[in-house]
Structure formats: structure tokens, C-alpha cells
Design a protein around this motif. Structure first.
Motif, PDB file in Angstrom:
ATOM      1  N   GLU A 114      41.073  35.748  39.838  1.00  0.00           N
ATOM      2  CA  GLU A 114      41.930  34.763  39.172  1.00  0.00           C
ATOM      3  C   GLU A 114      41.804  34.803  37.652  1.00  0.00           C
ATOM      4  O   GLU A 114      42.424  34.014  36.953  1.00  0.00           O
ATOM      5  N   GLY A 115      40.987  35.734  37.152  1.00  0.00           N
ATOM      6  CA  GLY A 115      40.889  35.896  35.706  1.00  0.00           C
ATOM      7  C   GLY A 115      39.544  35.470  35.153  1.00  0.00           C
ATOM      8  O   GLY A 115      38.531  35.433  35.852  1.00  0.00           O
ATOM      9  N   PHE A 116      39.554  35.128  33.855  1.00  0.00           N
ATOM     10  CA  PHE A 116      38.338  34.869  33.101  1.00  0.00           C
ATOM     11  C   PHE A 116      38.077  33.371  32.966  1.00  0.00           C
ATOM     12  O   PHE A 116      39.014  32.575  32.840  1.00  0.00           O
ATOM     13  N   ASP A 117      36.810  33.000  32.935  1.00  0.00           N
ATOM     14  CA  ASP A 117      36.427  31.650  32.518  1.00  0.00           C
ATOM     15  C   ASP A 117      36.837  31.484  31.049  1.00  0.00           C
ATOM     16  O   ASP A 117      36.454  32.273  30.187  1.00  0.00           O
ATOM     17  N   GLU A 118      37.656  30.473  30.761  1.00  0.00           N
ATOM     18  CA  GLU A 118      38.254  30.311  29.435  1.00  0.00           C
ATOM     19  C   GLU A 118      37.207  30.151  28.334  1.00  0.00           C
ATOM     20  O   GLU A 118      37.469  30.475  27.166  1.00  0.00           O
ATOM     21  N   ARG A 119      36.020  29.682  28.676  1.00  0.00           N
ATOM     22  CA  ARG A 119      34.991  29.481  27.654  1.00  0.00           C
ATOM     23  C   ARG A 119      34.580  30.780  26.980  1.00  0.00           C
ATOM     24  O   ARG A 119      34.080  30.764  25.846  1.00  0.00           O
ATOM     25  N   LEU A 120      34.789  31.908  27.661  1.00  0.00           N
ATOM     26  CA  LEU A 120      34.466  33.195  27.061  1.00  0.00           C
ATOM     27  C   LEU A 120      35.207  33.383  25.746  1.00  0.00           C
ATOM     28  O   LEU A 120      34.644  33.873  24.760  1.00  0.00           O
ATOM     29  N   PHE A 121      36.491  32.987  25.707  1.00  0.00           N
ATOM     30  CA  PHE A 121      37.314  33.206  24.519  1.00  0.00           C
ATOM     31  C   PHE A 121      37.005  32.204  23.407  1.00  0.00           C
ATOM     32  O   PHE A 121      37.306  32.460  22.240  1.00  0.00           O
ATOM     33  N   ASP A 122      36.407  31.084  23.760  1.00  0.00           N
ATOM     34  CA  ASP A 122      35.942  30.152  22.741  1.00  0.00           C
ATOM     35  C   ASP A 122      34.653  30.640  22.089  1.00  0.00           C
ATOM     36  O   ASP A 122      34.397  30.354  20.915  1.00  0.00           O
ATOM     37  N   ALA A 123      33.879  31.389  22.858  1.00  0.00           N
ATOM     38  CA  ALA A 123      32.544  31.766  22.395  1.00  0.00           C
ATOM     39  C   ALA A 123      32.476  33.155  21.757  1.00  0.00           C
ATOM     40  O   ALA A 123      31.524  33.447  21.027  1.00  0.00           O
ATOM     41  N   ARG A 124      33.456  34.012  22.016  1.00  0.00           N
ATOM     42  CA  ARG A 124      33.419  35.382  21.517  1.00  0.00           C
ATOM     43  C   ARG A 124      34.751  35.756  20.869  1.00  0.00           C
ATOM     44  O   ARG A 124      35.795  35.210  21.225  1.00  0.00           O
ATOM     45  N   ALA A 125      34.700  36.702  19.944  1.00  0.00           N
ATOM     46  CA  ALA A 125      35.908  37.167  19.244  1.00  0.00           C
ATOM     47  C   ALA A 125      36.620  38.200  20.114  1.00  0.00           C
ATOM     48  O   ALA A 125      36.430  39.414  19.965  1.00  0.00           O
ATOM     49  N   ILE A 126      37.414  37.703  21.039  1.00  0.00           N
ATOM     50  CA  ILE A 126      38.123  38.560  21.992  1.00  0.00           C
ATOM     51  C   ILE A 126      39.611  38.234  21.929  1.00  0.00           C
ATOM     52  O   ILE A 126      40.005  37.075  22.054  1.00  0.00           O
ATOM     53  N   GLU A 127      40.422  39.256  21.745  1.00  0.00           N
ATOM     54  CA  GLU A 127      41.872  39.104  21.655  1.00  0.00           C
ATOM     55  C   GLU A 127      42.481  39.265  23.049  1.00  0.00           C
ATOM     56  O   GLU A 127      42.276  40.284  23.708  1.00  0.00           O
ATOM     57  N   GLN A 128      43.239  38.274  23.487  1.00  0.00           N
ATOM     58  CA  GLN A 128      43.884  38.329  24.794  1.00  0.00           C
ATOM     59  C   GLN A 128      45.239  39.027  24.677  1.00  0.00           C
ATOM     60  O   GLN A 128      46.060  38.661  23.835  1.00  0.00           O
ATOM     61  N   VAL A 129      45.475  40.020  25.546  1.00  0.00           N
ATOM     62  CA  VAL A 129      46.668  40.860  25.459  1.00  0.00           C
ATOM     63  C   VAL A 129      47.320  40.970  26.831  1.00  0.00           C
ATOM     64  O   VAL A 129      46.633  41.127  27.849  1.00  0.00           O
ATOM     65  N   SER A 130      48.646  40.912  26.844  1.00  0.00           N
ATOM     66  CA  SER A 130      49.429  41.105  28.061  1.00  0.00           C
ATOM     67  C   SER A 130      50.376  42.279  27.874  1.00  0.00           C
ATOM     68  O   SER A 130      50.941  42.462  26.790  1.00  0.00           O
ATOM     69  N   ILE A 131      50.581  43.077  28.928  1.00  0.00           N
ATOM     70  CA  ILE A 131      51.542  44.181  28.836  1.00  0.00           C
ATOM     71  C   ILE A 131      52.883  43.820  29.459  1.00  0.00           C
ATOM     72  O   ILE A 131      53.783  44.662  29.522  1.00  0.00           O
ATOM     73  N   GLY A 132      53.049  42.595  29.927  1.00  0.00           N
ATOM     74  CA  GLY A 132      54.342  42.213  30.482  1.00  0.00           C
ATOM     75  C   GLY A 132      54.260  40.970  31.329  1.00  0.00           C
ATOM     76  O   GLY A 132      53.173  40.495  31.684  1.00  0.00           O
ATOM     77  N   ASP A 133      55.430  40.440  31.660  1.00  0.00           N
ATOM     78  CA  ASP A 133      55.513  39.198  32.412  1.00  0.00           C
ATOM     79  C   ASP A 133      55.494  39.465  33.912  1.00  0.00           C
ATOM     80  O   ASP A 133      56.476  39.240  34.638  1.00  0.00           O
ATOM     81  N   TYR A 134      54.371  39.981  34.367  1.00  0.00           N
ATOM     82  CA  TYR A 134      54.153  40.234  35.789  1.00  0.00           C
ATOM     83  C   TYR A 134      52.647  40.276  36.012  1.00  0.00           C
ATOM     84  O   TYR A 134      51.876  40.314  35.059  1.00  0.00           O
ATOM     85  N   VAL A 135      52.237  40.264  37.270  1.00  0.00           N
ATOM     86  CA  VAL A 135      50.808  40.187  37.593  1.00  0.00           C
ATOM     87  C   VAL A 135      50.386  41.449  38.333  1.00  0.00           C
ATOM     88  O   VAL A 135      51.054  41.878  39.280  1.00  0.00           O
ATOM     89  N   LEU A 136      49.281  42.046  37.893  1.00  0.00           N
ATOM     90  CA  LEU A 136      48.700  43.211  38.537  1.00  0.00           C
ATOM     91  C   LEU A 136      47.421  42.810  39.269  1.00  0.00           C
ATOM     92  O   LEU A 136      46.939  41.687  39.135  1.00  0.00           O
ATOM     93  N   SER A 137      46.866  43.737  40.016  1.00  0.00           N
ATOM     94  CA  SER A 137      45.629  43.455  40.750  1.00  0.00           C
ATOM     95  C   SER A 137      44.433  43.308  39.826  1.00  0.00           C
ATOM     96  O   SER A 137      43.427  42.702  40.190  1.00  0.00           O
ATOM     97  N   GLY A 138      44.530  43.874  38.641  1.00  0.00           N
ATOM     98  CA  GLY A 138      43.434  43.784  37.676  1.00  0.00           C
ATOM     99  C   GLY A 138      43.871  44.342  36.343  1.00  0.00           C
ATOM    100  O   GLY A 138      44.975  44.877  36.194  1.00  0.00           O
ATOM    101  N   GLY A 139      42.993  44.262  35.358  1.00  0.00           N
ATOM    102  CA  GLY A 139      43.333  44.672  34.014  1.00  0.00           C
ATOM    103  C   GLY A 139      43.263  46.159  33.754  1.00  0.00           C
ATOM    104  O   GLY A 139      43.644  46.622  32.683  1.00  0.00           O
ATOM    105  N   GLU A 140      42.791  46.924  34.732  1.00  0.00           N
ATOM    106  CA  GLU A 140      42.605  48.355  34.499  1.00  0.00           C
ATOM    107  C   GLU A 140      43.921  49.073  34.199  1.00  0.00           C
ATOM    108  O   GLU A 140      43.984  49.926  33.306  1.00  0.00           O
ATOM    109  N   MET A 141      44.965  48.767  34.951  1.00  0.00           N
ATOM    110  CA  MET A 141      46.251  49.419  34.701  1.00  0.00           C
ATOM    111  C   MET A 141      46.783  49.050  33.317  1.00  0.00           C
ATOM    112  O   MET A 141      47.349  49.880  32.611  1.00  0.00           O
ATOM    113  N   GLY A 142      46.590  47.803  32.923  1.00  0.00           N
ATOM    114  CA  GLY A 142      46.987  47.399  31.584  1.00  0.00           C
ATOM    115  C   GLY A 142      46.204  48.141  30.515  1.00  0.00           C
ATOM    116  O   GLY A 142      46.751  48.518  29.473  1.00  0.00           O
ATOM    117  N   ALA A 143      44.917  48.345  30.758  1.00  0.00           N
ATOM    118  CA  ALA A 143      44.094  49.085  29.803  1.00  0.00           C
ATOM    119  C   ALA A 143      44.575  50.520  29.656  1.00  0.00           C
ATOM    120  O   ALA A 143      44.618  51.068  28.544  1.00  0.00           O
TER     121      ALA A 143
END
Length: 244
Positions: A114-143
Motif C-alpha cells: 500500500e506504499g510508504f509510511d508518510e512519516r518517512l517523507f517528513d523525516a528525510r529529503a526524499i522527492e516523491q515522483v509518479s510516472i502516470g495516473d495509474y497503479v503498478l504492482s511496485g515502484g520498480e517499473m517506474g524506476a
């Protein structure tokens, strides 16, 4: 400078995957970019190597734990952009790809479940990126998509330096239609203007086709393109029509 990439994932065997073939694969073999993978599960602290838990507040699925993810990210460091592939992220654009390709490299965190615990992005300098308005099984294909987009822009990767100039999104428009031999196929001809040898006419035709296709197929791109064209050098918006 070699473009350094690190992918943090539960499935490191998915890399380089298709990036090991074609121009990206040749560039990898030539040392124009390098790839490391980090197994997120290696940072679990219990005997079952647990990386996820049930959602707070209830609901289906599992959520990746922030302590495990932070430890994995911290092991890589933040001397280059750390990106997280998630449908909640900002849409990836050619401008962002170009900026990343001009830098030292990227680190990419791949989500699952279901994704990441949102607190990760509050605590670390991580940029959230999407490759499109659809859902994949995981982030590997997006990477893989993000890395391919960056790698092809690295110096010396594409055969001709101009190969990436007149392409979709580079000028804010879709690319013009392309044709090649045979001149006639199933009764359909290559447009006469492209056979004329008149480079000025060809350039004008291509510009007109790019504008028409963008306006009809991607009105969102066309609106942004038109908005950019009516900006003054100072950034003040200009009226398209003069007052009578």
C-alpha cells in the motif's frame, strides 16, 4: 563524470532488466552509468526480516515501515537526489528528467504493497515522483522508466547529439509525425512537402503538425505551451489580443 544510480528495492533481481539491452545496456557496459541495488529487507531487525505492517486506522494491505526504509536510505546517503516512486508523487516531466541527467546520478526508492509510511517523507529529503495516473504492482517499473529517460540523455549515449532535440516534450509539444520509405504504402503516400527538399517548408510543416497534434491530443500540454508563449521576458503575462 559517470552517472551513478542506486535502486532500493525488495526485488533487486529486476535490475538492470531491460536497461541491460539496447543503448542503455551499451552505455552501462561502457561505464557511462553505473548501477547498484540495495535490498531493503537487509535492514529489517527481526528474525523474520519484516519490512511492512498493517495500516494505522485499519484497511486492506500492508504499509512499508518508516524505520526500515530510513535505515536503507541512510545507508546510501543523500549526496544525489533520492526519489521515491509513488502514485502520490509529482508527475515526472522531461524538464525534471533533463535536470536529473545533468547531475551526478540518482537514488530511487521503490515502494510495494500500500506504499510508504508518510512519516518517512517528513523525516528525510526524499522527492516523491509518479510516472502516470495509474497503479503498478511496485515502484520498480517506474524506476526503470525514470532511469531509461535519464540515461538516453547522457553525453555519448545516443548516436547523434541532435537525436534528442526534436522529440515529444522537448519543446513543450508532441513530436511531429514521422515517415520513411517506401514512398507509397497501401495507397498512402509520404506527404509531398517531405519529399520537396525545401528545408524551410519542411520545418514549417513539422512545426504546424506538432502544434495541431498537441492541441488535439494533449490539450493540457497545449495550454501550458500557449501560456509559456505569452509570457513577457519579465514574467508578466501579456494579453493575446490588443485592446481596440
Amino acid at each position: 563524470m559517470t552517472f551513478a544510480t542506486t535502486v532500493l528495492t525488495l526485488y533487486p533481481d529486476m535490475f538492470p532488466g531491460p536497461l541491460g539491452a539496447s543503448i542503455a545496456g551499451r552505455a552501462l557496459n561502457d561505464g557511462k552509468w553505473i548501477l547498484d541495488t540495495v535490498q531493503i529487507r537487509d535492514f529489517a531487525t527481526d528474525k523474520h526480516r519484516t519490512v511492512d505492517d498493517t495500516p494505522a486506522g485499519g484497511g486492506a494491505g500492508m504499509v512499508l515501515k518508516p524505520d526500515i526504509l530510513a535505515a536503507a536510505c541512510d545507508s546510501v546517503g543523500y549526496d544525489r537526489p533520492m526519489l521515491a516512486m509513488t502514485p502520490r508523487g509529482a508527475p515526472l516531466t522531461q524538464d525534471r528528467v533533463r535536470a536529473l541527467a545533468a547531475g551526478p546520478g540518482v537514488s530511487i526508492l521503490c515502494g510495494r504493497f500500500e506504499g510508504f509510511d508518510e512519516r518517512l517523507f517528513d523525516a528525510r529529503a526524499i522527492e516523491q515522483v509518479s510516472i502516470g495516473d495509474y497503479v503498478l504492482s511496485g515502484g520498480e517499473m517506474g524506476a526503470l522508466v525514470l532511469l531509461d529517460a535519464c540515461i538516453r540523455l547522457l553525453p555519448g549515449v545516443m548516436g547523434a547529439p541532435s537525436s534528442g532535440v526534436e522529440e515529444s516534450f522537448e519543446s513543450g509539444l508532441l513530436e511531429y509525425p514521422q515517415f520513411t520509405r517506401p514512398v507509397e504504402w497501401e495507397g498512402r503516400m509520404i506527404p509531398q512537402v517531405l519529399r520537396s527538399g525545401d528545408h524551410a517548408r519542411i520545418a514549417a510543416w513539422r512545426k504546424q503538425q506538432a502544434e495541431t497534434d498537441t492541441r488535439l491530443r494533449r490539450p493540457d500540454l497545449w495550454e501550458r505551451h500557449e501560456g509559456a508563449r505569452v509570457q513577457s521576458p519579465s514574467g508578466a503575462r501579456q494579453q493575446k489580443d490588443e485592446d481596440p
